[in-house]
Design an enzyme around this catalytic site. Structure first.
Site, PDB file in Angstrom:
ATOM      1  N   HIS A   1       1.234  -1.419   0.019  1.00  0.00           N
ATOM      2  CA  HIS A   1       0.087  -0.232   0.094  1.00  0.00           C
ATOM      3  C   HIS A   1       1.009   1.359   0.014  1.00  0.00           C
ATOM      4  CE1 HIS A   1      -2.677  -3.067   2.090  1.00  0.00           C
ATOM      5  NE2 HIS A   1      -3.666  -2.651   1.578  1.00  0.00           N
TER       6      HIS A   1
ATOM      7  N   ASP B   1       2.259   2.198   2.928  1.00  0.00           N
ATOM      8  CA  ASP B   1       3.349   1.148   3.426  1.00  0.00           C
ATOM      9  C   ASP B   1       4.769   1.451   3.195  1.00  0.00           C
ATOM     10  OD1 ASP B   1       1.206  -0.503   3.987  1.00  0.00           O
ATOM     11  OD2 ASP B   1       1.547  -1.370   2.901  1.00  0.00           O
TER      12      ASP B   1
HETATM   13  C1  XUL Z   1      -7.157  -6.439   4.180  1.00  0.00           C
HETATM   14  C2  XUL Z   1      -6.705  -7.026   3.139  1.00  0.00           C
HETATM   15  C3  XUL Z   1      -6.020  -5.800   2.484  1.00  0.00           C
HETATM   16  C4  XUL Z   1      -5.532  -5.433   0.943  1.00  0.00           C
HETATM   17  C5  XUL Z   1      -4.970  -5.017   0.684  1.00  0.00           C
HETATM   18  O1  XUL Z   1      -7.985  -7.745   4.604  1.00  0.00           O
HETATM   19  O2  XUL Z   1      -6.210  -8.100   3.287  1.00  0.00           O
HETATM   20  O3  XUL Z   1      -4.599  -6.190   2.762  1.00  0.00           O
HETATM   21  O4  XUL Z   1      -5.264  -7.042   0.263  1.00  0.00           O
HETATM   22  O5  XUL Z   1      -5.395  -4.023   0.457  1.00  0.00           O
END
Ligand code: XUL
Ligand code: CO
Length: 441
Positions: free
Chosen positions: A105, A108
């Site tokens: 993300h 992150d």
């Molecule tokens: C949350 C989840 C996230 C997604 C990306 O449950 O799985 O980490 O994979 O936003």
């Protein structure tokens, strides 16, 4: 940019394949990257990916306590400098594991600044370091995404917020995240609607919120085309957490949403095992639903705990599960842009850096075994033959006529009146098939 010679995992060297009889906990027993399965190297079947949010940023906190993770490289800040150090940590881990991909993300990898402009600047600075490390190691970005759920501004959702300014902020953030993903040569981009849902319908205009989400995704597709990003867009279903009801609740709901808003050509699904469990489905079910629509794109490879009703995001270790997943993937012709992304975290009790290696090695080995077992089931052929035979009444006569679309209700009535009645004439043989499956585990 200064080069860092410091080692963050000094006790771990490059993880090697040592075969099933090895007792070395830091070696692969089954994952042998270059070994051919169905004529393709294991590494290309499995396309493993490490997640930045859990593995590099996860502090192992829970609702009842602070993080327990021991990460000697952390300096207690979330500065850009610290973010740069974390990139080095991540790529050392990726290199030592031999994982070809990672996923992140935006938040992150780089810290949020005091406004959007500064936040974007931070992200650009870290993207440069990521790019250099990708170049140095050959590791690639499986997908990028934007964190539209952690900051308080997203309390009511992002694209589905009641506040139009939040929609605009989310759009700006996703625009930037797609651009950074593009710069880093990402193979895809994921939309997981962390807070796109509701906690009570008493304050929610569901229709309006869904329309906004549809609009948001169209704007993202437009921008993707504008900048020439050719990576695959994915939606990741999840039924609950953090909201009570998430709009992208499972594969079927996502597919319906994408069809309703005319987005099916531009999106595939990124399916996560623990999310399937939360939706009351098996992963195999979710995969078959997506595959049937030609829309399975990628997998967040984790698992839940059957005794806990929340998203525990554990590393996958069940060979039964990985065999089912690999059977689905081999059946659809394999992954293309997607991968097996370990959206998984070590337990709060497993707080040492080396635990990150044990966890990934275990997941990679479990999938390697699943791949080999699935390939063996396919080679054996009895399972596929059974299914084919089970539908044999459709291969000719009245079945073929119905399937080809030439039969009418009237004709079917005539057919049945003549025939009189029918009785179930073939057993489903579930137990027999379960035994057959187990022959290969
Ligand atoms: C949350 C989840 C996230 C997604 C990306 O449950 O799985 O980490 O994979 O936003
Ligand atoms: Co996920």
């Amino acid at each position: 940019m200064k080069t860092q010679s410091k080692e963050f995992f000094p006790g771990v060297s490059k993880v090697q394949y040592e075969g099933p009889s090895s007792k070395n906990p830091l070696a692969f027993k089954h994952y042998n990257p270059e070994e051919l399965v169905e004529g393709k190297p294991m590494k290309d079947h499995l396309r493993f990916s490490v997640t930045y949010w859990h593995t590099i940023r996860g502090q192992l906190s829970d609702m009842f306590g602070v993080g327990t993770a021991v990460r000697p490289w952390e300096d207690g800040t979330n500065s850009v400098q610290m973010a740069e150090t974390r990139v080095r940590v991540a790529f050392e881990l990726l290199e030592k594991l031999g994982a070809p991909f990672y996923a992140f993300h935006d938040r992150d990898v780089a810290p949020e600044g005091k406004n959007l402009r500064e936040t974007n600047k931070n992200l650009d600075a870290i993207a440069k370091v990521l790019k250099a490390e990708q170049k140095r190691t050959g590791v690639r970005l499986l997908w990028g995404t934007a964190c539209l759920f952690a900051h308080p501004r997203f309390a009511h959702g992002a694209a589905t917020s009641c506040n139009a300014d939040v929609f605009a902020y989310a759009a700006a953030q996703v625009k930037k995240a797609i651009e950074v993903t593009h710069t880093l040569g990402g193979a895809g981009y994921v939309f997981w609607g962390g807070r796109e849902g509701y906690t009570t319908l008493l304050n929610t205009d569901l229709k309006r919120e869904m329309e906004h989400l549809g609009k948001f995704l169209h704007l993202a597709v437009d921008h993707k085309k504008d900048i020439g990003f050719e990576g695959q867009f994915y939606i990741e279903p999840k039924p609950k957490e953090p909201t009570k009801h998430q709009y992208d609740s499972d594969a079927a709901a996502c597919l319906n949403f994408l069809r309703e808003y005319d987005l099916l050509n531009d999106f595939k699904l990124n399916l996560e095992t623990n999310h399937a469990t939360l939706a009351g489905h098996t992963m195999q079910h979710e995969m078959e639903v997506a595959i049937a629509a030609g829309a399975l794109g990628s997998v967040d490879a984790n698992t839940g705990d059957m005794l806990l009703g929340w998203d525990t995001d554990q590393f996958p270790t069940s060979v039964y599960l990985t065999t089912e997943i690999m059977l689905c993937l081999l059946g659809m012709g394999g992954l293309t842009t997607g991968g097996l992304n370990f959206d998984a975290k070590v337990r709060r009790e497993s707080f040492e850096p080396v635990d990150l290696f044990y966890a990934h090695i275990g997941g990679m080995d479990a999938f390697a075994r699943g791949l080999k077992a699935a390939a063996a089931i396919r080679k054996d052929g009895r399972l596929a033959e059974f299914v084919k035979e089970r539908y044999s009444s459709w291969h000719e006569g009245i079945g073929a006529k119905i399937e080809s679309g030439t039969a009418t209700f009237k004709e079917l009535e005539q057919y049945m009146l003549k025939k009189g009645d029918i009785r179930p004439n073939v057993s489903g043989r579930q137990e027999f098939l379960e035994n057959l499956f187990n022959e290969f585990i």
